[in-house]
Write a protein that holds these residues in place. Structure first.
Motif, mmCIF file in Angstrom:
data_model
loop_
_atom_site.group_PDB
_atom_site.id
_atom_site.type_symbol
_atom_site.label_atom_id
_atom_site.label_comp_id
_atom_site.label_asym_id
_atom_site.label_seq_id
_atom_site.Cartn_x
_atom_site.Cartn_y
_atom_site.Cartn_z
ATOM 1 N N ASN A 92 -24.424 90.679 14.637
ATOM 2 C CA ASN A 92 -23.002 90.617 14.951
ATOM 3 C C ASN A 92 -22.744 89.546 16.006
ATOM 4 O O ASN A 92 -23.004 89.741 17.197
ATOM 5 N N LEU A 93 -22.219 88.407 15.562
ATOM 6 C CA LEU A 93 -21.963 87.311 16.490
ATOM 7 C C LEU A 93 -20.808 87.617 17.439
ATOM 8 O O LEU A 93 -20.692 86.981 18.489
ATOM 9 N N ALA A 94 -19.978 88.583 17.094
ATOM 10 C CA ALA A 94 -18.848 88.922 17.952
ATOM 11 C C ALA A 94 -19.290 89.620 19.235
ATOM 12 O O ALA A 94 -18.572 89.601 20.234
ATOM 13 N N THR A 95 -20.480 90.213 19.216
ATOM 14 C CA THR A 95 -20.955 90.949 20.394
ATOM 15 C C THR A 95 -22.089 90.234 21.115
ATOM 16 O O THR A 95 -22.589 90.727 22.119
ATOM 17 N N SER A 96 -22.500 89.086 20.598
ATOM 18 C CA SER A 96 -23.581 88.335 21.230
ATOM 19 C C SER A 96 -23.012 87.266 22.148
ATOM 20 O O SER A 96 -22.027 86.602 21.813
ATOM 21 N N GLU A 97 -23.616 87.101 23.313
ATOM 22 C CA GLU A 97 -23.171 86.061 24.247
ATOM 23 C C GLU A 97 -23.581 84.669 23.779
ATOM 24 O O GLU A 97 -23.029 83.658 24.217
ATOM 25 N N LEU A 98 -24.588 84.619 22.914
ATOM 26 C CA LEU A 98 -25.050 83.362 22.336
ATOM 27 C C LEU A 98 -25.537 82.356 23.376
ATOM 28 O O LEU A 98 -25.324 81.142 23.251
ATOM 29 N N GLU A 99 -26.172 82.874 24.388
ATOM 30 C CA GLU A 99 -26.891 81.989 25.307
ATOM 31 C C GLU A 99 -28.090 81.409 24.553
ATOM 32 O O GLU A 99 -28.478 81.932 23.505
ATOM 33 N N PRO A 100 -28.682 80.311 25.041
ATOM 34 C CA PRO A 100 -29.803 79.702 24.316
ATOM 35 C C PRO A 100 -30.897 80.697 23.925
ATOM 36 O O PRO A 100 -31.406 80.648 22.797
ATOM 37 N N ALA A 101 -31.245 81.606 24.835
ATOM 38 C CA ALA A 101 -32.283 82.594 24.513
ATOM 39 C C ALA A 101 -31.805 83.543 23.414
ATOM 40 O O ALA A 101 -32.588 83.950 22.543
ATOM 41 N N ASP A 102 -30.506 83.890 23.436
ATOM 42 C CA ASP A 102 -29.946 84.756 22.399
ATOM 43 C C ASP A 102 -30.000 84.073 21.039
ATOM 44 O O ASP A 102 -30.316 84.699 20.023
ATOM 45 N N ILE A 103 -29.675 82.784 21.027
ATOM 46 C CA ILE A 103 -29.678 82.031 19.773
ATOM 47 C C ILE A 103 -31.076 81.993 19.177
ATOM 48 O O ILE A 103 -31.276 82.240 17.982
ATOM 49 N N THR A 104 -32.065 81.699 20.013
ATOM 50 C CA THR A 104 -33.450 81.642 19.531
ATOM 51 C C THR A 104 -33.892 82.981 18.981
ATOM 52 O O THR A 104 -34.483 83.069 17.893
ATOM 53 N N SER A 105 -33.595 84.043 19.711
ATOM 54 C CA SER A 105 -33.984 85.390 19.286
ATOM 55 C C SER A 105 -33.303 85.775 17.975
ATOM 56 O O SER A 105 -33.933 86.320 17.062
ATOM 57 N N LEU A 106 -32.013 85.480 17.891
ATOM 58 C CA LEU A 106 -31.263 85.832 16.691
ATOM 59 C C LEU A 106 -31.775 85.071 15.478
ATOM 60 O O LEU A 106 -31.937 85.644 14.386
ATOM 61 N N PHE A 134 -24.811 77.649 18.093
ATOM 62 C CA PHE A 134 -25.581 78.537 17.216
ATOM 63 C C PHE A 134 -25.606 77.999 15.790
ATOM 64 O O PHE A 134 -26.669 77.897 15.163
ATOM 65 N N TRP A 135 -24.430 77.636 15.268
ATOM 66 C CA TRP A 135 -24.384 77.202 13.868
ATOM 67 C C TRP A 135 -25.063 75.859 13.655
ATOM 68 O O TRP A 135 -25.687 75.634 12.606
ATOM 69 N N ARG A 136 -24.972 74.990 14.633
ATOM 70 C CA ARG A 136 -25.688 73.721 14.495
ATOM 71 C C ARG A 136 -27.200 73.968 14.444
ATOM 72 O O ARG A 136 -27.914 73.346 13.661
ATOM 73 N N THR A 137 -27.674 74.894 15.265
ATOM 74 C CA THR A 137 -29.097 75.219 15.269
ATOM 75 C C THR A 137 -29.493 75.917 13.977
ATOM 76 O O THR A 137 -30.554 75.638 13.407
ATOM 77 N N TYR A 138 -28.631 76.817 13.498
ATOM 78 C CA TYR A 138 -28.910 77.529 12.246
ATOM 79 C C TYR A 138 -29.046 76.544 11.083
ATOM 80 O O TYR A 138 -30.019 76.599 10.313
ATOM 81 N N VAL A 139 -28.070 75.651 10.947
ATOM 82 C CA VAL A 139 -28.083 74.718 9.823
ATOM 83 C C VAL A 139 -29.299 73.795 9.905
ATOM 84 O O VAL A 139 -29.939 73.496 8.894
ATOM 85 N N THR A 140 -29.635 73.364 11.105
ATOM 86 C CA THR A 140 -30.820 72.512 11.275
ATOM 87 C C THR A 140 -32.076 73.257 10.857
ATOM 88 O O THR A 140 -32.930 72.708 10.146
#
Length: 276
Positions: free
Chosen positions: A200-214, A254-260
């Motif tokens: 759930n991206l609505a509840t994630s802070e999406l800090e760099p560590a969060d992005i990597t973990s997700l 997040f999305w740029r990292t995901y697509v890459t």
């Protein structure tokens, strides 16, 4: 060399006959002695490639592919969904001469009961007549628009409280992977906030560590799409989302990292079609 179709073969035979008739028309006693046989052979050799190319069109495996994913979750206002319907026409127009597909991001995208769309936007039997071929292409484009509108209507009439955007992207990736050596693009109409648990991206802070973990979790659950060599556009990203500017930037990160990681290129990311 590309295999010749019966139409091409017939064209070659007609060209051969035309050359022979032209030579006979010269009415010279030497028309078919050794020298003229050489001339005939050269003339035919020069014309055969033209006959082989005439009337041909890119084979299905050579046509560019354009996939569209439409987010129809409850978080998307109906007015925005109506704008998406308008945007569909632009995507289809931009895919003229290629293969178009469309699907929706629903609460469980990989188990949607709404039929996806797949239309080749090129006449099945082109006649090398611009008016005819253009009319056939326009008809196919209208068919693709109608079927996509039906797809959206089907999906919006069902349970859509959450968004399984990742599942929809995986499905689009499978479709695009069918032709790995052709130009391929993916357009996603979405606010970019996938909300199906546990991602759930609505509840994630999406800090760099969060992005990597997700992303690691998504990889383990086979929810990183295969988008190798695909150009990706995200249209409507962040529109209507109650994030502060900093968090909106992290959502884009997040999305740029995901697509890459998926092997693609995020070529456009914005709230509106114009901004994208």
């Amino acid at each position: 060399m590309e295999k010749r179709t019966p139409t091409v073969t017939a064209g070659i035979r007609r060209t051969y006959s035309q050359v022979l008739r032209a030579l006979r028309a010269l009415r010279t006693p030497y028309a078919f002695d050794g020298r003229w046989r050489i001339v005939a052979a050269v003339g035919i050799a020069a014309l055969l490639p033209l006959a082989a190319c005439g009337g041909s069109s890119a084979s299905p495996r050579q046509r560019r592919m354009c996939a569209l994913v439409i987010d129809v979750s409850a978080s998307i206002d109906q007015k925005v969904i109506d704008q998406y319907k308008t945007g569909v026409a632009s995507v289809i127009t931009g895919c003229a001469g290629g293969s178009f597909s469309a699907d929706v991001a629903t609460e469980n995208s990989q188990a949607s009961v709404c039929p996806s769309v797949a239309v080749d936007l090129v006449p099945a039997h082109p006649r090398d007549n611009k008016l005819y071929d253009d009319a056939q292409t326009a008809q196919l484009s209208r068919q693709a628009e109608t079927r996509t509108a039906e797809l959206i209507n089907c999906a919006t009439g069902r349970d859509r409280q959450r968004t399984d955007l990742f599942g929809a992207l995986v499905g689009a990736g499978k479709t695009l992977s069918a032709r790995p050596n052709t130009p391929r693009e993916l357009t996603v109409f979405t606010d970019a906030v996938s909300t199906r648990r546990p991602f759930n991206l609505a509840t994630s802070e999406l800090e760099p560590a969060d992005i990597t973990s997700l992303l690691d979790q998504l990889g383990r659950d086979s929810l990183i799409a295969t988008l190798t060599g695909v150009d990706v556009r995200m249209v409507g990203a962040g529109a209507g989302v109650d994030f502060d500017p900093s968090r909106l930037r992290r959502l884009e990160d997040f999305w740029r990292t995901y697509v890459t990681r998926a092997g693609g290129r995020l070529t456009a990311y914005g709230k509106t079609t114009e901004g994208a």
